[in-house]
Design an enzyme around this catalytic site. Structure first.
Site, PDB file in Angstrom:
ATOM      1  CG  HIS A 185      -2.227   0.717   0.962  1.00 20.70           C
ATOM      2  ND1 HIS A 185      -2.454   2.015   1.326  1.00 20.70           N
ATOM      3  CD2 HIS A 185      -3.362   0.308   0.360  1.00 20.70           C
ATOM      4  CE1 HIS A 185      -3.671   2.378   0.975  1.00 20.70           C
ATOM      5  NE2 HIS A 185      -4.245   1.365   0.392  1.00 20.70           N
ATOM      6  CG  ASP A 231      -9.463   6.657   8.200  1.00 18.71           C
ATOM      7  OD1 ASP A 231      -9.944   6.550   9.339  1.00 18.71           O
ATOM      8  OD2 ASP A 231      -9.153   7.745   7.693  1.00 18.71           O
ATOM      9  CD  GLU A 244     -10.903   9.966  10.235  1.00 14.06           C
ATOM     10  OE1 GLU A 244     -11.317  10.148   9.064  1.00 14.06           O
ATOM     11  OE2 GLU A 244     -10.150   9.021  10.541  1.00 14.06           O
TER      12      GLU A 244
END
Length: 548
Positions: free
Chosen positions: A127, A188, A299
């Site tokens: 990632h 997240d 958030e």
């Protein structure tokens, strides 16, 4: 050994005499021809030696006693990442079964010295955004192949879980939930490896209370750039422990971690509400992160020039006031969404509902834009994976992701918003723009991660996806130019911004990034990876760099 000998000066003089002093031009011509021949022979020899060294490397690797195996043929997977912009092919991919495999190969490369030019990159779930887990011509270690020792959950007054560095956070969540427990701090997106997030920081909406993931680790096992396997914690080998956390893979490979756990809730009340005024939005965010346990997750995100926003929410969220919500128009405005979550168990539903209603009554959002839903704890934490599945089905996941993540001091967040949201960004982004504050007191300044020097700072993340066929605002070059404009504005306005998941191409830029902490970073590199074998894709050091 092959030796190449230059003729001595005496020999050349003797030859000249025997030739009875031919014309000077002829002497020069013979000399030039001789030197050309020598240089050709010399460089041919060097090429032969280099080719011999390179060709001998695979053999030396194959001869090592390993439980896992190398792959020298199919290495294309290790030359790509989520960013989908850089593609550097390694010489080989190691699929280790044990920590010993990793230690043996790194120690072997360390003992080969700087002449081998081999470097090593640990790759988790791939990632990375800009080739950070790639190793051009080197060795990539597939950390997801590391299966032993297996994950172990320990219950009691101070519960924790021991996991290997290649384990995915989603698997840790599922296993710990079997015991009614879960880690406290998340990212997240949960389909990332432990070693990957701990090498950066690992942040999400829980960071205001619990700090990033690197603040919730008790112990680590590290394989250093010398091939040494070292257990470390705050009390034992503390310098290495803090170096590796947020260390961008520069000081060692995380092969095992002990993660703090807490009792897990069963349900989550998930809330979204909108602001048109940035000052009211940030004031409420800062008030919430400083007010104890009102919410468990905080958030926010920015919405620019988007139509039909609330209608899109209705598939998952219910408006508190459906009639007023149906009349709300978002067209043409920049709006700010505050996203909140309150964890609870079913037996506490009524009390939590009253508590949430009381907390919301003190916020200055647009009344008609309050949307709520209730989901299971695991569904809330794994929410991004749902979007991933949808994007994959449409062929929109494996596209370039020119993301830009910034830490911005609280004192400069309004200047940033005015310059970026007000002037640079005028089109709807092809991806979310996150913005939320965290408390510096929850971060440990002994780690390697760099953050602004203020009690509260914001994460602003431009999580954009590029459309490969587009030359307009959704195209890669347009987004990269926009990112560059944002960084140039931050620099010219002297906002004191620090990059999260940083990417630079020159060491001078890395020096500026670390600022007064650069020398300490350099010393740590010298101590734990003096040949600069590890994580070449970060582009901080070159192999065998001098640390003097």
């Amino acid at each position: 050994m092959i030796r190449l000998l230059l003729p001595s000066t005496t020999t050349l003089i003797s030859l000249n005499r025997k030739m009875r002093s031919p014309p000077l031009g002829l002497v020069r011509e013979h000399t030039i021809l001789f030197l050309k021949g020598f240089m050709i022979l010399f460089f041919s020899f060097i090429t032969l030696r280099l080719n011999f060294c390179v060709s001998s490397i695979p053999y030396s690797l194959k001869s090592l006693p390993l439980e896992g195996h190398f792959n020298f043929d199919d290495v294309s997977h290790a030359a790509r990442d989520f960013g989908n912009r850089y593609q550097y092919y390694p010489m080989s991919v190691l699929h280790p079964k044990s920590v010993s495999d990793i230690a043996v190969i790194i120690k072997h490369i360390w003992q080969m010295g700087p002449s081998s030019q081999l470097t090593v990159a640990a790759r988790g779930h791939g990632h990375s955004l800009q080739g950070q887990a790639q190793a051009h011509g080197g060795l990539v270690i597939n950390m997801e192949s590391l299966k032993f020792p297996e994950m172990q959950v320990y219950t009691g007054n101070s519960p924790y879980v021991d996991v290997n560095g290649g384990e995915l956070w989603i698997n840790i969540l599922r296993e710990s939930l079997r015991y009614g427990l879960a880690p406290r701090s998340w990212t997240d997106y949960l389909h990332l490896t432990v070693g990957g997030t701990l090498s950066n920081a690992g942040i999400s909406g829980q960071a205001f209370r619990h700090g990033p993931q690197i603040s919730n680790v008790q112990q680590l096992e590290i394989v250093t750039g010398k091939g040494e396997v070292v257990s470390c914690s705050e009390e034992q080998n503390g310098e290495l422990f803090h170096s590796v956390l947020g260390g961008l893979g520069q000081f060692g490979i995380i092969t095992r971690a002990r993660i703090v756990l807490e009792p897990a809730p069963s349900k989550v009340k998930w809330i979204r509400l909108l602001y048109a005024d940035f000052t009211a939005f940030t004031r409420d965010q800062e008030k919430l992160i400083s007010s104890g346990r009102k919410f468990d997750y905080i958030e926010g995100f920015v919405i620019i020039n988007r139509t039909g926003l609330l209608n899109n929410w209705r598939s998952s969220f219910k408006p508190q006031d459906p009639v007023r919500a149906s009349h709300f128009k978002s067209d043409g405005r920049t709006l700010f969404c505050l996203e909140l979550a309150k964890y609870f168990n079913l037996e506490d539903s009524d009390a939590v509902n009253e508590e949430v209603e009381e907390h919301l009554s003190h916020l200055n959002y647009i009344p008609s834009t309050l949307f709520l839903t209730e989901v299971t704890y695991i569904d809330f934490l794994d929410r991004v994976h749902v979007s991933e599945v949808k994007l994959r089905s449409k062929g929109l996941w494996d596209v370039p992701h020119p993301w830009l993540n910034l830490f911005i001091p609280k004192s400069k967040i309004h200047d940033f918003a005015e310059g970026v949201f007000g002037k640079i960004l005028t089109e709807t982004n092809n991806g979310p723009i996150l913005i939320y504050p965290v408390n510096k007191s929850k971060w440990d300044n002994r780690t390697s991660v760099v953050i602004p020097d203020e009690d509260i700072f914001y994460l602003v993340a431009f999580l954009t996806s590029a459309v490969p066929t587009s030359d307009g605002p959704q195209g890669l070059e347009y987004i990269l130019t926009q990112n560059k404009r944002i960084l140039e504005y931050c620099e010219s306005a002297r906002l004191g911004v620090k990059q999260y998941l940083p990417h630079y191409t020159a060491q001078e830029e890395w020096r500026a990034h670390f600022g007064p902490r650069w020398e300490a970073f350099l010393q740590r590199k010298s101590a734990y990876d003096p040949l600069a074998i590890l994580a070449p894709g970060q582009r901080i050091f070159q192999k065998a760099i001098s640390f003097s």
